[in-house]
Design an enzyme around this catalytic site. Structure first.
Site, PDB file in Angstrom:
ATOM      1  N   ARG A 232      39.231  20.920  71.127  1.00 43.44           N
ATOM      2  CA  ARG A 232      39.345  22.386  71.154  1.00 43.44           C
ATOM      3  C   ARG A 232      39.494  22.933  72.569  1.00 43.44           C
ATOM      4  O   ARG A 232      38.985  23.995  72.921  1.00 43.44           O
ATOM      5  CB  ARG A 232      38.134  23.064  70.504  1.00 43.44           C
ATOM      6  CG  ARG A 232      37.978  22.809  69.053  1.00 43.44           C
ATOM      7  CD  ARG A 232      39.144  23.391  68.248  1.00 43.44           C
ATOM      8  NE  ARG A 232      38.838  23.344  66.844  1.00 43.44           N
ATOM      9  CZ  ARG A 232      39.051  22.267  66.075  1.00 43.44           C
ATOM     10  NH1 ARG A 232      39.609  21.183  66.574  1.00 43.44           N
ATOM     11  NH2 ARG A 232      38.729  22.286  64.804  1.00 43.44           N
TER      12      ARG A 232
ATOM     13  N   CYS B 247      36.301  28.219  62.017  1.00 39.28           N
ATOM     14  CA  CYS B 247      34.978  27.808  62.495  1.00 39.28           C
ATOM     15  C   CYS B 247      34.605  28.649  63.713  1.00 39.28           C
ATOM     16  O   CYS B 247      35.384  28.775  64.657  1.00 39.28           O
ATOM     17  CB  CYS B 247      34.973  26.324  62.850  1.00 39.28           C
ATOM     18  SG  CYS B 247      34.907  25.280  61.383  1.00 39.28           S
TER      19      CYS B 247
ATOM     20  N   GLU C 122      33.374  28.719  69.514  1.00 43.51           N
ATOM     21  CA  GLU C 122      34.775  28.283  69.548  1.00 43.51           C
ATOM     22  C   GLU C 122      35.669  29.527  69.618  1.00 43.51           C
ATOM     23  O   GLU C 122      36.710  29.539  70.279  1.00 43.51           O
ATOM     24  CB  GLU C 122      35.098  27.469  68.282  1.00 43.51           C
ATOM     25  CG  GLU C 122      36.546  27.016  68.241  1.00 43.51           C
ATOM     26  CD  GLU C 122      36.934  26.335  66.934  1.00 43.51           C
ATOM     27  OE1 GLU C 122      36.275  25.358  66.537  1.00 43.51           O
ATOM     28  OE2 GLU C 122      37.913  26.790  66.321  1.00 43.51           O
TER      29      GLU C 122
HETATM   30  N1  EPU Z   1      28.500  20.910  56.113  1.00 36.21           N
HETATM   31  C1  EPU Z   1      27.330  21.397  55.577  1.00 36.21           C
HETATM   32  N2  EPU Z   1      27.285  22.718  55.280  1.00 36.21           N
HETATM   33  C2  EPU Z   1      28.313  23.561  55.521  1.00 36.21           C
HETATM   34  C3  EPU Z   1      29.493  23.053  56.082  1.00 36.21           C
HETATM   35  C4  EPU Z   1      29.583  21.717  56.376  1.00 36.21           C
HETATM   36  O1  EPU Z   1      26.369  20.665  55.364  1.00 36.21           O
HETATM   37  O2  EPU Z   1      28.173  24.762  55.217  1.00 36.21           O
HETATM   38  C5  EPU Z   1      28.582  19.466  56.404  1.00 36.21           C
HETATM   39  C6  EPU Z   1      29.622  18.795  55.526  1.00 36.21           C
HETATM   40  O3  EPU Z   1      29.094  18.404  54.305  1.00 36.21           O
HETATM   41  C7  EPU Z   1      30.045  17.601  56.365  1.00 36.21           C
HETATM   42  C8  EPU Z   1      29.898  18.116  57.803  1.00 36.21           C
HETATM   43  O4  EPU Z   1      29.067  19.280  57.731  1.00 36.21           O
HETATM   44  O5  EPU Z   1      29.152  16.544  56.202  1.00 36.21           O
HETATM   45  C9  EPU Z   1      31.231  18.471  58.437  1.00 36.21           C
HETATM   46  O6  EPU Z   1      31.847  19.502  57.691  1.00 36.21           O
HETATM   47  P1  EPU Z   1      33.431  19.545  57.426  1.00 36.21           P
HETATM   48  O7  EPU Z   1      33.886  18.244  56.923  1.00 36.21           O
HETATM   49  O8  EPU Z   1      33.699  20.773  56.638  1.00 36.21           O
HETATM   50  O9  EPU Z   1      34.080  19.680  58.862  1.00 36.21           O
HETATM   51  P2  EPU Z   1      33.658  20.529  60.121  1.00 36.21           P
HETATM   52  O10 EPU Z   1      33.270  19.564  61.202  1.00 36.21           O
HETATM   53  O11 EPU Z   1      32.706  21.598  59.785  1.00 36.21           O
HETATM   54  C10 EPU Z   1      35.988  20.514  61.328  1.00 36.21           C
HETATM   55  C11 EPU Z   1      36.694  21.568  62.156  1.00 36.21           C
HETATM   56  C12 EPU Z   1      37.521  22.463  61.249  1.00 36.21           C
HETATM   57  C13 EPU Z   1      38.495  21.605  60.468  1.00 36.21           C
HETATM   58  C14 EPU Z   1      37.684  20.595  59.632  1.00 36.21           C
HETATM   59  C15 EPU Z   1      38.533  19.674  58.767  1.00 36.21           C
HETATM   60  C16 EPU Z   1      35.352  22.205  64.096  1.00 36.21           C
HETATM   61  C17 EPU Z   1      34.380  23.195  64.656  1.00 36.21           C
HETATM   62  N3  EPU Z   1      35.709  22.404  62.830  1.00 36.21           N
HETATM   63  O12 EPU Z   1      35.052  21.221  60.506  1.00 36.21           O
HETATM   64  O13 EPU Z   1      38.249  23.343  62.085  1.00 36.21           O
HETATM   65  O14 EPU Z   1      39.300  22.390  59.632  1.00 36.21           O
HETATM   66  O15 EPU Z   1      36.907  19.786  60.534  1.00 36.21           O
HETATM   67  O16 EPU Z   1      39.406  18.938  59.523  1.00 36.21           O
HETATM   68  O17 EPU Z   1      35.773  21.295  64.807  1.00 36.21           O
HETATM   69  C18 EPU Z   1      38.265  25.495  63.113  1.00 36.21           C
HETATM   70  O18 EPU Z   1      38.193  24.911  64.190  1.00 36.21           O
HETATM   71  O19 EPU Z   1      38.360  26.741  63.045  1.00 36.21           O
HETATM   72  C19 EPU Z   1      38.185  24.717  61.893  1.00 36.21           C
HETATM   73  C20 EPU Z   1      38.106  25.285  60.693  1.00 36.21           C
END
Ligand code: EPU
Length: 300
Positions: free
Chosen positions: A177, A225, A296
């Site tokens: 990012r 995010c 972010e």
């Molecule tokens: N989780 C929770 N509760 C929640 C949300 C997530 O427990 O409310 C847990 C999920 O179960 C999982 C872990 O957190 O075990 C990670 O969650 P997820 O797979 O949804 O991915 P993320 O790391 O939250 C990242 C990027 C997203 C991108 C997704 C999918 C960042 C900050 N976020 O999300 O990017 O779309 O991976 O590739 O790096 C963005 O940057 O705006 C964004 C949406």
């Protein structure tokens, strides 16, 4: 307050300038006040003329991309906001390479590459914003980051001196990012993709989008995010969720019930509501798990 008549050399750009331009409608959050002036250059010549006029008059200015990772203050923005149009929205294919202008919507780039059977950006499906904004933030997710397929980025120094430069991927300093492009005006980029076949790319994209629809609040007004994931340990979403903050509200700002790292504008949020919710989340997560969440979303 700055008006388009305050700087004599800006008069020649009156046809591409709007005074007191509402910025909220140009962001996915849909909140925030006006810019003193919004200038929409259609070519490199117009852009360098506008930048030179603003720099000569020592007026502050910034570049607006797709407004999808941005929270604009309710008081708006003093000075000028530049939004690229026209020539900057062009997309050109040359074999497995694509050259995209900074103003091309990322979704259009992803779609057109898929139709041509080119692989490399399908993992960016569902991400809003423009190519310029995606490059500055190195937009991406689990399946892809735009920086990984960049061959070169064309930029103009913010000082408007020195003309157009071409930076290679290493010079662009892509990281999670982040890029080193924050001090440049991005004009566009050439991406190196892999020829496969259109049906395979389309199917992969459908799979990614299905997963995203199940785990993210894609239809809501938000900036995706809100916080970066910490370098190690649980994700920001998991930390916010564990702190019991899903559906927490301040005014019209709400933590999504689908994904806790999404702050949504549930109807009539102000930027103040969103900022207060950001501070509440940071305080509660620090208290609950000892982690300082880094924003972010960009604040204007
Ligand atoms: N989780 C929770 N509760 C929640 C949300 C997530 O427990 O409310 C847990 C999920 O179960 C999982 C872990 O957190 O075990 C990670 O969650 P997820 O797979 O949804 O991915 P993320 O790391 O939250 C990242 C990027 C997203 C991108 C997704 C999918 C960042 C900050 N976020 O999300 O990017 O779309 O991976 O590739 O790096 C963005 O940057 O705006 C964004 C949406």
């Amino acid at each position: 307050m700055l008006t388009k008549w305050a700087v004599p050399s800006l008069k020649s750009f009156a046809d591409i300038t709007t005074e007191r331009a509402a910025l909220g409608r140009l962001t996915t959050f849909g909140v925030g006040g006006p810019a003193d002036i919004l200038i929409e250059p259609r070519s490199i010549d117009e852009l360098s003329g506008v930048m030179a006029a603003l720099n000569d008059a020592a007026l502050p200015w910034r570049i607006l991309g797709g407004g999808s990772n941005l929270l604009v203050s309710d008081d708006g923005v003093r000075g000028a906001v530049i939004r690229l149009r026209g020539d900057f929205a062009g997309l050109e294919f040359d074999g497995a390479r694509v050259t995209a202008g900074a103003a091309v919507p990322l979704a259009r780039l992803v779609d057109e590459c898929a139709k041509k059977g080119l692989s490399g950006v399908e993992g960016l499906v569902g991400i809003p914003g423009t190519v310029g904004g995606a490059l500055v933030m190195n937009a991406g997710g689990r399946w892809a980051r735009i920086g990984n397929v960049v061959e070169s980025v064309s930029v103009l120094a913010k000082s408007a001196s020195g003309g157009v430069r071409l930076l290679g991927r290493c010079d662009a300093g892509f990281a999670y990012r982040h890029s080193a492009l924050g001090n440049e005006v991005i004009l566009g980029a050439t991406l190196a993709l892999c020829p496969v076949d259109a049906a395979t790319v389309a199917e992969t994209m459908r799979g990614y989008l299905d997963q995203k629809r199940q785990t993210q609040d894609l239809g809501a007004r938000s900036a995706g995010c809100a916080f970066k994931n910490p370098a190690d340990g649980p994700s920001a979403g998991a930390l916010i969720d564990r702190a019991g903050l899903k559906e927490a509200c301040i005014g019209g700002a709400k933590v999504s019930s689908v994904h806790a790292n999404f702050i949504i504008n549930a109807g009539s949020a102000t930027a103040r509501d969103v900022s207060a919710l950001i501070r509440l989340i940071q305080a509660k997560v620090l208290e609950h798990s000892g982690v300082s969440l880094e924003l972010e979303v960009q604040l204007w």
